[in-house]
Motif scaffolding. Structure first.
Motif, mmCIF file in Angstrom:
data_model
loop_
_atom_site.group_PDB
_atom_site.id
_atom_site.type_symbol
_atom_site.label_atom_id
_atom_site.label_comp_id
_atom_site.label_asym_id
_atom_site.label_seq_id
_atom_site.Cartn_x
_atom_site.Cartn_y
_atom_site.Cartn_z
ATOM 1 N N GLU B 61 0.841 -1.205 0.000
ATOM 2 C CA GLU B 61 0.000 0.000 0.000
ATOM 3 C C GLU B 61 0.878 1.259 0.000
ATOM 4 O O GLU B 61 0.610 2.211 -0.728
ATOM 5 N N GLU B 62 1.931 1.221 0.821
ATOM 6 C CA GLU B 62 2.862 2.362 0.869
ATOM 7 C C GLU B 62 3.466 2.636 -0.510
ATOM 8 O O GLU B 62 3.706 3.793 -0.880
ATOM 9 N N ALA B 63 3.705 1.559 -1.264
ATOM 10 C CA ALA B 63 4.307 1.702 -2.595
ATOM 11 C C ALA B 63 3.275 2.100 -3.647
ATOM 12 O O ALA B 63 3.618 2.282 -4.819
ATOM 13 N N GLY B 64 2.020 2.192 -3.244
ATOM 14 C CA GLY B 64 0.969 2.600 -4.184
ATOM 15 C C GLY B 64 0.542 1.489 -5.135
ATOM 16 O O GLY B 64 -0.054 1.758 -6.177
ATOM 17 N N LEU B 65 0.821 0.228 -4.763
ATOM 18 C CA LEU B 65 0.466 -0.882 -5.658
ATOM 19 C C LEU B 65 -0.913 -1.466 -5.351
ATOM 20 O O LEU B 65 -1.520 -2.113 -6.210
ATOM 21 N N ILE B 66 -1.383 -1.256 -4.137
ATOM 22 C CA ILE B 66 -2.725 -1.761 -3.771
ATOM 23 C C ILE B 66 -3.479 -0.691 -2.979
ATOM 24 O O ILE B 66 -2.868 0.250 -2.456
ATOM 25 N N THR B 67 -4.790 -0.875 -2.916
ATOM 26 C CA THR B 67 -5.593 -0.033 -2.020
ATOM 27 C C THR B 67 -6.228 -0.946 -0.983
ATOM 28 O O THR B 67 -6.611 -2.080 -1.301
ATOM 29 N N HIS B 78 -14.009 -5.803 8.277
ATOM 30 C CA HIS B 78 -13.851 -6.396 6.941
ATOM 31 C C HIS B 78 -12.820 -5.577 6.171
ATOM 32 O O HIS B 78 -12.894 -4.351 6.136
ATOM 33 N N THR B 79 -11.846 -6.268 5.574
ATOM 34 C CA THR B 79 -10.799 -5.564 4.828
ATOM 35 C C THR B 79 -10.809 -6.016 3.377
ATOM 36 O O THR B 79 -10.668 -7.209 3.095
ATOM 37 N N ASP B 80 -11.028 -5.073 2.483
ATOM 38 C CA ASP B 80 -10.997 -5.367 1.045
ATOM 39 C C ASP B 80 -9.714 -4.817 0.442
ATOM 40 O O ASP B 80 -9.324 -3.686 0.729
ATOM 41 N N VAL B 81 -9.086 -5.634 -0.386
ATOM 42 C CA VAL B 81 -7.816 -5.237 -0.995
ATOM 43 C C VAL B 81 -7.951 -5.309 -2.513
ATOM 44 O O VAL B 81 -8.537 -6.263 -3.037
ATOM 45 N N ALA B 82 -7.432 -4.298 -3.202
ATOM 46 C CA ALA B 82 -7.479 -4.314 -4.673
ATOM 47 C C ALA B 82 -6.176 -3.739 -5.220
ATOM 48 O O ALA B 82 -5.529 -2.910 -4.575
#
Lengths: 201, 122
Positions: B61-67, B78-82
Motif C-alpha cells: 500500500e505504501e508503494a501505491g500498488l494496492i488499495t 472487513h478488509t478489502d484489498v485491490a
C-alpha cells in the motif's frame, strides 16, 4: 510459484462454490413435487413445501457462513462478471426452450426434453464460466443421455415433474465435486507459495 | 575489462525487488485475477499468517500498488484489498520478465552463457 494456480484460485473461486447446489438440490425437486398431478395435496403438500424450503434456507445460511469464514470473498473482474451474466443468460435461454410447452414439448413424447435441456444448459454454463471438467461431462452427459432414452413415455405429462425430482441428485453431486475442485485449487495455490518461499529464501 | 555483450541488457532483465518477494508476488498474483479480494481470501490462498499478511499489505500500500479499504460488515471488521492500475501493470510486467528469464535459462543450460549474467534485482 505456480502463477496459474494462484490466478485460477482467484478467478474461479466465486463459480466453484459448489455447496450452493445443496439448497438448489432441495428446491428443484420441490418444484417437481408441486407440479405432479398425483402428488401430495393439502396438508401433505404444505408439509413438503415447508420442510424442503426450511432445509434449503437452513443449508443456505450454513453455506454462507462456511464460505465467509473459511474462504473469504472476492469481487470478480468486470470481464468475469460479464461472462457470469452471459452464462446465466444462456442457462435460462436453453432451459426456457426445453421447458416451454409451446416449443419442443409434446404430451406423447417418449423422451424428456426438460432433462435434456437442463443438462445442456448446465454444460453451457460451465463451458462459458470455468471450462468443462471431467465430472461435469460425466454427470451432465449422463443426464443428457438419460433424457434422450425413450423410457419417459409412461410418465405422461408428469415426466418433467419427475425429472425435476430426480435432478436434485446430479445437481448436488456435481456441486460437491466442484467444491472438491475448489478446495484442491486453493490448497494447490498455497503449496505453490511454499515452493517459492523455500527457493526464494 | 569490458563485460561480454548480451542480446538483452541488464535493465531489461532486472527484477522488481518489492514484487519479487515470494509472499508479495503471491498476493499480487491473486489480486491480479480479481477486482478485489478480502483479507480472509488472501490469507487462505497464500497461507500467510495474519501478521505477515498485514505487514506485506502495508508495504504494498505504501508503494501505491494496492488499495486497502477497511469497513464493518454486520459489526465484523472487513478488509478489502485491490490492485491499483500501477500495481496491476507492475505485476504483469514482473511476470513477463520472469517468463523472459525462463526462456533465456533454457538455452543457457546448453552453454549460451546467459547463466553468467544473473538478473539484477532492483
Amino acid at each position: 510459484m505456480d502463477r496459474r494456480a494462484l490466478e485460477s484460485a482467484g478467478a474461479h473461486f466465486p463459480y466453484l462454490q459448489g455447496l450452493w447446489t445443496i439448497p438448489m438440490g432441495f428446491t428443484i425437486p420441490l418444484a417437481g413435487v408441486t407440479n405432479l398431478r398425483g402428488g401430495p395435496h393439502g396438508a401433505w403438500l404444505l408439509a413438503v413445501v415447508v420442510g424442503l424450503v426450511g432445509l434449503a434456507a437452513a443449508s443456505g445460511l450454513l453455506i454462507w457462513w462456511y464460505y465467509r469464514d473459511r474462504y473469504g470473498n472476492v469481487t470478480p473482474t468486470p470481464s468475469r462478471q460479464v461472462r457470469h451474466v452471459v452464462a446465466v443468460g444462456a442457462w435460462v435461454a436453453v432451459l426456457f426452450v426445453g421447458a416451454n410447452r409451446h416449443l419442443l414439448w409434446s404430451p406423447t413424447s417418449s423422451i424428456c426434453i426438460f432433462a435434456v435441456a437442463f443438462a445442456l444448459a448446465t454444460l453451457a454454463y460451465y463451458v462459458i464460466l470455468v471450462g468443462l471438467r471431467p465430472h461435469h461431462v460425466l454427470i451432465w452427459g449422463t443426464v443428457l443421455v438419460a433424457g434422450l432414452l425413450p423410457v419417459w413415455g409412461g410418465l405422461g405429462v408428469d415426466r418433467d415433474a419427475w425429472a425435476m425430482v430426480a435432478l436434485g441428485v446430479p445437481l448436488i453431486g456435481s456441486g460437491l465435486l466442484d467444491q472438491h475442485l475448489l478446495a484442491r485449487a486453493v490448497a494447490f495455490a498455497r503449496s505453490s507459495d511454499g515452493e517459492i518461499d523455500r527457493v526464494g529464501t | 575489462m569490458s563485460e561480454p555483450s548480451h542480446p538483452l541488457s541488464h535493465d531489461a532483465l532486472s527484477l522488481d525487488r518489492l514484487i519479487h518477494e515470494p509472499a508479495r508476488l503471491a498476493i499480487m498474483t491473486v489480486l491480479s485475477s480479481v477486482q478485489a479480494a478480502d483479507f480472509v481470501f488472501l490469507q487462505t490462498t497464500t497461507g500467510l499468517t495474519k501478521g505477515n499478511l498485514s505487514s506485506h499489505l502495508s508495504r504494498l500500500e505504501e508503494a501505491g500498488l494496492i488499495t486497502i479499504e477497511k469497513s464493518f460488515v454486520r459489526r465484523r471488521p472487513h478488509t478489502d484489498v485491490a490492485l491499483t492500475p500501477v500495481g496491476r501493470q507492475r505485476v504483469a510486467d514482473h511476470w513477463a520478465r520472469l517468463d523472459q528469464l525462463k526462456q533465456l535459462a533454457e538455452p543457457s543450460a546448453e552453454g549460451s552463457g546467459v547463466a553468467d549474467h544473473p538478473p539484477r534485482v532492483r
